[in-house]
Write an enzyme that holds these catalytic residues in place. Structure first.
Site, mmCIF file in Angstrom:
data_model
loop_
_atom_site.group_PDB
_atom_site.id
_atom_site.type_symbol
_atom_site.label_atom_id
_atom_site.label_comp_id
_atom_site.label_asym_id
_atom_site.label_seq_id
_atom_site.Cartn_x
_atom_site.Cartn_y
_atom_site.Cartn_z
ATOM 1 N N ARG A 5 71.294 57.660 47.822
ATOM 2 C CA ARG A 5 71.815 58.644 48.335
ATOM 3 C C ARG A 5 72.709 59.358 47.733
ATOM 4 N NH1 ARG A 5 71.589 54.649 52.601
ATOM 5 N NH2 ARG A 5 70.391 54.798 54.222
ATOM 6 N N ILE A 6 73.771 58.720 46.926
ATOM 7 C CA ILE A 6 75.017 59.414 46.236
ATOM 8 C C ILE A 6 74.415 59.956 45.101
ATOM 9 C CG2 ILE A 6 77.139 59.053 45.092
ATOM 10 C CD1 ILE A 6 77.603 56.666 47.222
ATOM 11 N N ASP A 38 66.602 54.057 37.609
ATOM 12 C CA ASP A 38 66.888 52.978 38.833
ATOM 13 C C ASP A 38 65.328 52.234 39.018
ATOM 14 O OD1 ASP A 38 66.824 52.215 41.715
ATOM 15 O OD2 ASP A 38 68.122 53.615 42.270
ATOM 16 N N ALA A 55 82.532 55.923 39.905
ATOM 17 C CA ALA A 55 83.145 56.069 41.321
ATOM 18 C C ALA A 55 82.257 55.053 42.192
ATOM 19 C CB ALA A 55 83.144 57.586 41.874
ATOM 20 N N ARG A 110 81.209 51.061 41.474
ATOM 21 C CA ARG A 110 81.690 49.803 41.818
ATOM 22 C C ARG A 110 82.778 49.391 40.430
ATOM 23 N NH1 ARG A 110 81.972 49.830 46.291
ATOM 24 N NH2 ARG A 110 80.718 48.895 47.985
ATOM 25 N N ASP A 127 87.581 55.941 39.047
ATOM 26 C CA ASP A 127 88.010 55.737 40.331
ATOM 27 C C ASP A 127 88.155 54.146 40.741
ATOM 28 O OD1 ASP A 127 89.058 56.793 43.137
ATOM 29 O OD2 ASP A 127 87.105 55.844 43.694
ATOM 30 N N GLU A 152 91.847 45.384 41.434
ATOM 31 C CA GLU A 152 92.601 46.505 41.923
ATOM 32 C C GLU A 152 93.778 45.962 42.736
ATOM 33 O OE1 GLU A 152 88.812 49.799 42.513
ATOM 34 O OE2 GLU A 152 89.542 48.642 44.281
ATOM 35 N N HIS A 178 90.666 54.523 43.703
ATOM 36 C CA HIS A 178 89.628 54.102 44.581
ATOM 37 C C HIS A 178 89.741 54.869 45.529
ATOM 38 C CE1 HIS A 178 87.070 50.433 46.125
ATOM 39 N NE2 HIS A 178 86.664 51.754 46.483
#
Length: 315
Positions: A150-151, A170, A226, A228, A252, A257, A275
């Site tokens: 989707r992204i 993909d 942005a 994982r 990001d 983290e 993030h």
């Protein structure tokens, strides 16, 4: 029934409380991870963002019918262990598509136009293009997207009017838009002026961008992540930025983290954010409502909207 909210990552939990109360369920908010773990045996359902739900902890959940995770990834849940106990696992895979796509494009354009460098140049008393050379025309570039869900699709749709050549890699993509060419990952890395990561974190994708991968990329290529943090070997990327093999990177997310600041200090052409790609006020509300709704559906004996299938069942 008793629903345990394992970690409060939102300003308040009014949305969840109202959704669950309308269905006759009680929401108990854990004060700490330790208290959340103590409450697991009593829970009929669990709402969580980050609590580590290992097989050992899941085995204590004698009453639970569902673990509903806010967000897209389920890295913190042993999905196979949950399913072996008859516990449904759900996520919210569509709540922040626009936000992450927008953040990715913003980071890419910031790298391409060198906006932080331009800002520093002006504030230091400079003017003109000397402080940002060289800049490239976007329509002359090849941009590769690793992961085309989707992204990735929305990122490609957003970038297409600017005219770059768009590649996607993909293994699960069955079709791509006319403006996008589906290629093997090795071809994408070798051909792309900028590589954008949109893949899930799995044993097969962990450390996807590392020392060997970086050597196959075009000299001076850009990298944006942005997705994982674990997709990137941070040391390898910062080394490649220092020696100029990478032209720039925008991150990001990080393997650990919050990020260790010394590990990213004084790195040329590294843009970072904390993030936040997923975030908008609208996205948070959508995630809260949809996650709580999955609890209601499953406890009512209905199929969830967003079931997560264990990896061994999806192969």
């Amino acid at each position: 029934m008793l629903i345990v909210l394992a970690d409060t990552v939102f300003p308040d939990s009014a949305i969840e409380r109202n959704v669950l109360a309308e269905a006759g369920h009680e929401l108990v908010i854990a004060d700490s991870p330790d208290q959340a773990v103590e409450l697991l045996p009593e829970a009929d359902g669990v709402l969580t963002a980050f609590l580590d739900l290992s097989a050992e902890r899941i085995h204590t959940m004698k009453r639970a019918k569902i673990i509903a995770r806010y967000g897209i990834g389920v890295d913190n849940v042993d999905v196979a262990a949950a399913h072996s106990q008859g516990i449904t696992v759900t996520n919210v895979p569509d709540y922040c598509i626009e936000e992450v796509a927008t953040h990715t494009v913003a980071m890419l354009l910031s790298l391409l136009r060198k906006l932080p460098e331009a800002d520093r140049h002006v504030r230091a008393g400079g003017w003109g293009v000397a402080g940002v050379r060289p800049l490239r025309r976007v329509s002359e570039l090849t941009i590769g997207l690793i992961g085309f869900g989707r992204i990735g699709r929305l990122v490609a749709e957003t970038l297409a009017p600017l005219g770059p050549t768009l590649l996607a890699s993909d293994p699960y993509a069955r079709s791509v838009p006319d403006r996008v060419r589906l290629v093997e990952q090795s071809e994408l890395l070798a051909a792309s002026d900028a590589v954008l990561l949109h893949a899930p974190l799995t044993p097969g994708t962990a450390g996807l961008i590392g020392t060997e991968t970086l050597l196959t990329m075009k000299p001076g290529a850009l990298l944006v992540n942005a997705s994982r943090g674990g997709l990137v070997d941070l040391t390898a990327v910062t080394d490649a930025l220092r020696d100029g093999r990478l032209g720039g990177a925008a991150l990001d997310v990080f393997p650990t983290e919050p990020v260790d600041l010394p590990s990213i200090s004084d790195i040329p052409n590294l843009h970072v954010s904390s993030h936040i790609a997923y975030y908008s006020e609208e996205a948070l509300r959508e995630s809260q409502h949809k996650a709580a709704t999955q609890i209601v559906r499953v406890l009512a004996g209905e199929a969830p909207d967003y079931p997560v299938v264990p990896p061994k069942e999806s192969e």
